[in-house]
Design a protein around this motif. Structure first.
Motif, mmCIF file in Angstrom:
data_model
loop_
_atom_site.group_PDB
_atom_site.id
_atom_site.type_symbol
_atom_site.label_atom_id
_atom_site.label_comp_id
_atom_site.label_asym_id
_atom_site.label_seq_id
_atom_site.Cartn_x
_atom_site.Cartn_y
_atom_site.Cartn_z
ATOM 1 N N LYS A 7 25.892 13.838 -33.906
ATOM 2 C CA LYS A 7 26.805 14.781 -33.247
ATOM 3 C C LYS A 7 26.378 16.239 -33.411
ATOM 4 C CE LYS A 7 30.624 11.615 -33.678
ATOM 5 N NZ LYS A 7 31.967 11.360 -34.129
ATOM 6 N N MET A 8 25.073 16.454 -33.538
ATOM 7 C CA MET A 8 24.556 17.815 -33.657
ATOM 8 C C MET A 8 24.123 18.322 -32.287
ATOM 9 S SD MET A 8 24.828 18.531 -36.873
ATOM 10 C CE MET A 8 23.712 19.800 -37.393
ATOM 11 N N ILE A 9 24.017 19.627 -32.161
ATOM 12 C CA ILE A 9 23.586 20.261 -30.930
ATOM 13 C C ILE A 9 22.433 21.191 -31.272
ATOM 14 C CG2 ILE A 9 24.285 21.830 -29.078
ATOM 15 C CD1 ILE A 9 27.068 20.591 -29.336
ATOM 16 N N LEU A 10 21.356 21.095 -30.509
ATOM 17 C CA LEU A 10 20.181 21.946 -30.692
ATOM 18 C C LEU A 10 20.351 23.177 -29.818
ATOM 19 C CD1 LEU A 10 17.337 21.989 -32.049
ATOM 20 C CD2 LEU A 10 16.471 21.093 -29.885
ATOM 21 N N VAL A 11 20.220 24.358 -30.408
ATOM 22 C CA VAL A 11 20.401 25.610 -29.677
ATOM 23 C C VAL A 11 19.242 26.545 -29.961
ATOM 24 C CG1 VAL A 11 22.932 25.447 -29.676
ATOM 25 C CG2 VAL A 11 21.799 26.655 -31.527
ATOM 26 N N SER A 12 19.084 27.524 -29.093
ATOM 27 C CA SER A 12 18.079 28.566 -29.312
ATOM 28 C C SER A 12 18.758 29.915 -29.172
ATOM 29 C CB SER A 12 16.924 28.425 -28.318
ATOM 30 O OG SER A 12 17.406 28.470 -27.000
ATOM 31 N N THR A 13 18.199 30.895 -29.840
ATOM 32 C CA THR A 13 18.797 32.230 -29.804
ATOM 33 C C THR A 13 18.464 32.920 -28.493
ATOM 34 O OG1 THR A 13 16.884 33.186 -30.899
ATOM 35 C CG2 THR A 13 18.727 32.548 -32.295
ATOM 36 N N ILE A 14 19.269 33.890 -28.179
ATOM 37 C CA ILE A 14 19.038 34.729 -27.007
ATOM 38 C C ILE A 14 18.359 35.983 -27.509
ATOM 39 C CG2 ILE A 14 20.153 36.046 -25.183
ATOM 40 C CD1 ILE A 14 22.432 34.021 -25.367
ATOM 41 N N GLN A 15 17.276 36.362 -26.857
ATOM 42 C CA GLN A 15 16.562 37.560 -27.266
ATOM 43 C C GLN A 15 17.409 38.781 -26.954
ATOM 44 O OE1 GLN A 15 13.860 37.433 -28.994
ATOM 45 N NE2 GLN A 15 13.567 35.246 -28.753
ATOM 46 N N GLU A 16 17.888 39.416 -27.988
ATOM 47 C CA GLU A 16 18.672 40.633 -27.826
ATOM 48 C C GLU A 16 17.800 41.834 -28.119
ATOM 49 O OE1 GLU A 16 22.088 40.581 -30.299
ATOM 50 O OE2 GLU A 16 22.944 38.819 -29.352
ATOM 51 N N LYS A 17 18.034 42.870 -27.388
ATOM 52 C CA LYS A 17 17.314 44.112 -27.640
ATOM 53 C C LYS A 17 17.912 44.741 -28.890
ATOM 54 C CE LYS A 17 15.470 47.762 -24.843
ATOM 55 N NZ LYS A 17 15.617 48.530 -23.616
ATOM 56 N N GLN A 18 17.141 44.757 -29.934
ATOM 57 C CA GLN A 18 17.637 45.296 -31.191
ATOM 58 C C GLN A 18 17.034 46.662 -31.442
ATOM 59 O OE1 GLN A 18 16.743 42.483 -34.243
ATOM 60 N NE2 GLN A 18 18.370 41.085 -33.639
ATOM 61 N N GLU A 19 17.913 47.590 -31.684
ATOM 62 C CA GLU A 19 17.454 48.931 -32.021
ATOM 63 C C GLU A 19 17.449 49.057 -33.525
ATOM 64 O OE1 GLU A 19 19.746 51.915 -30.084
ATOM 65 O OE2 GLU A 19 19.678 50.875 -28.160
ATOM 66 N N PHE A 52 30.598 16.314 -26.619
ATOM 67 C CA PHE A 52 30.334 17.234 -25.516
ATOM 68 C C PHE A 52 29.459 16.618 -24.423
ATOM 69 C CE2 PHE A 52 31.217 20.353 -28.967
ATOM 70 C CZ PHE A 52 32.412 20.818 -28.425
ATOM 71 N N ARG A 53 29.102 15.338 -24.537
ATOM 72 C CA ARG A 53 28.334 14.670 -23.487
ATOM 73 C C ARG A 53 29.178 14.473 -22.228
ATOM 74 N NH1 ARG A 53 23.017 14.693 -23.909
ATOM 75 N NH2 ARG A 53 22.668 12.626 -23.119
ATOM 76 N N ASP A 54 30.484 14.742 -22.303
ATOM 77 C CA ASP A 54 31.367 14.578 -21.147
ATOM 78 C C ASP A 54 31.219 15.702 -20.126
ATOM 79 O OD1 ASP A 54 32.576 16.716 -22.399
ATOM 80 O OD2 ASP A 54 34.540 15.778 -22.600
ATOM 81 N N GLY A 55 30.371 16.675 -20.402
ATOM 82 C CA GLY A 55 30.150 17.776 -19.467
ATOM 83 C C GLY A 55 30.863 19.056 -19.849
ATOM 84 N N THR A 56 31.610 19.030 -20.948
ATOM 85 C CA THR A 56 32.282 20.244 -21.407
ATOM 86 C C THR A 56 31.256 21.322 -21.722
ATOM 87 O OG1 THR A 56 33.996 18.868 -22.389
ATOM 88 C CG2 THR A 56 33.933 21.157 -23.076
ATOM 89 N N PHE A 81 17.888 26.162 -33.746
ATOM 90 C CA PHE A 81 18.958 25.981 -34.712
ATOM 91 C C PHE A 81 19.713 24.711 -34.372
ATOM 92 C CE2 PHE A 81 18.155 30.494 -34.578
ATOM 93 C CZ PHE A 81 18.126 30.841 -35.916
ATOM 94 N N LEU A 82 20.184 24.019 -35.404
ATOM 95 C CA LEU A 82 21.060 22.863 -35.230
ATOM 96 C C LEU A 82 22.455 23.278 -35.665
ATOM 97 C CD1 LEU A 82 18.802 20.033 -36.644
ATOM 98 C CD2 LEU A 82 19.665 20.181 -34.309
ATOM 99 N N ILE A 83 23.451 22.817 -34.924
ATOM 100 C CA ILE A 83 24.832 23.107 -35.282
ATOM 101 C C ILE A 83 25.680 21.888 -34.969
ATOM 102 C CG2 ILE A 83 25.372 24.173 -33.052
ATOM 103 C CD1 ILE A 83 27.132 26.161 -34.815
ATOM 104 N N SER A 84 26.674 21.631 -35.808
ATOM 105 C CA SER A 84 27.574 20.502 -35.543
ATOM 106 C C SER A 84 28.581 20.909 -34.468
ATOM 107 C CB SER A 84 28.301 20.087 -36.820
ATOM 108 O OG SER A 84 29.278 21.038 -37.147
ATOM 109 N N GLU A 85 29.223 19.915 -33.901
ATOM 110 C CA GLU A 85 30.232 20.169 -32.863
ATOM 111 C C GLU A 85 31.318 21.120 -33.356
ATOM 112 O OE1 GLU A 85 31.597 16.207 -32.334
ATOM 113 O OE2 GLU A 85 30.158 15.776 -30.751
ATOM 114 N N ASN A 86 31.674 21.012 -34.623
ATOM 115 C CA ASN A 86 32.766 21.827 -35.180
ATOM 116 C C ASN A 86 32.443 23.306 -35.281
ATOM 117 O OD1 ASN A 86 34.142 19.420 -35.505
ATOM 118 N ND2 ASN A 86 33.413 19.149 -37.588
ATOM 119 N N GLY A 87 31.155 23.655 -35.199
ATOM 120 C CA GLY A 87 30.761 25.053 -35.294
ATOM 121 C C GLY A 87 30.840 25.811 -33.989
#
Length: 92
Positions: A7-19, A52-56, A81-87
């Motif tokens: 029940k984990m979800i694999l995510v990637s960060t969004i490149q933010e312009k950091q000053e 979340f496989r239901d399309g949510t 990054f890996l995150i559980s559904e609860n996060g």
């Protein structure tokens, strides 16, 4: 591509312009690199047994997550990054 399990979800960060702020003094590295309490990330892959496989939440969606629940992994020289559904707090 890595496949998340349990029940984990694999995510990637969004490149933010950091000053970089102007610093007139030296801060320890852990203070400078501290994460925000919440982060906006992009869904890369969803485990087969996830609710979340239901399309949510779909691959490619932006989601708001609790930063302290992210587990950093490096696969083929790419940072994910890996995150559980609860996060997951919200879909953006």
């Amino acid at each position: 591509m890595m496949t998340p399990l349990n029940k984990m979800i694999l995510v990637s960060t969004i490149q933010e312009k950091q000053e970089k702020p102007q610093q007139s003094f030296i801060l320890p590295d852990d203070v400078v690199t501290k994460r925000k309490p919440h982060e906006l990330v992009r869904v890369t892959k969803i485990a087969e047994d996830s609710k979340f496989r239901d399309g949510t939440v779909n691959v490619g969606d932006l989601i708001m997550v609790e930063s302290h629940m992210l587990t950093e992994v490096v696969y083929n020289d790419e940072k994910y990054f890996l995150i559980s559904e609860n996060g997951i707090l919200a879909k953006c």
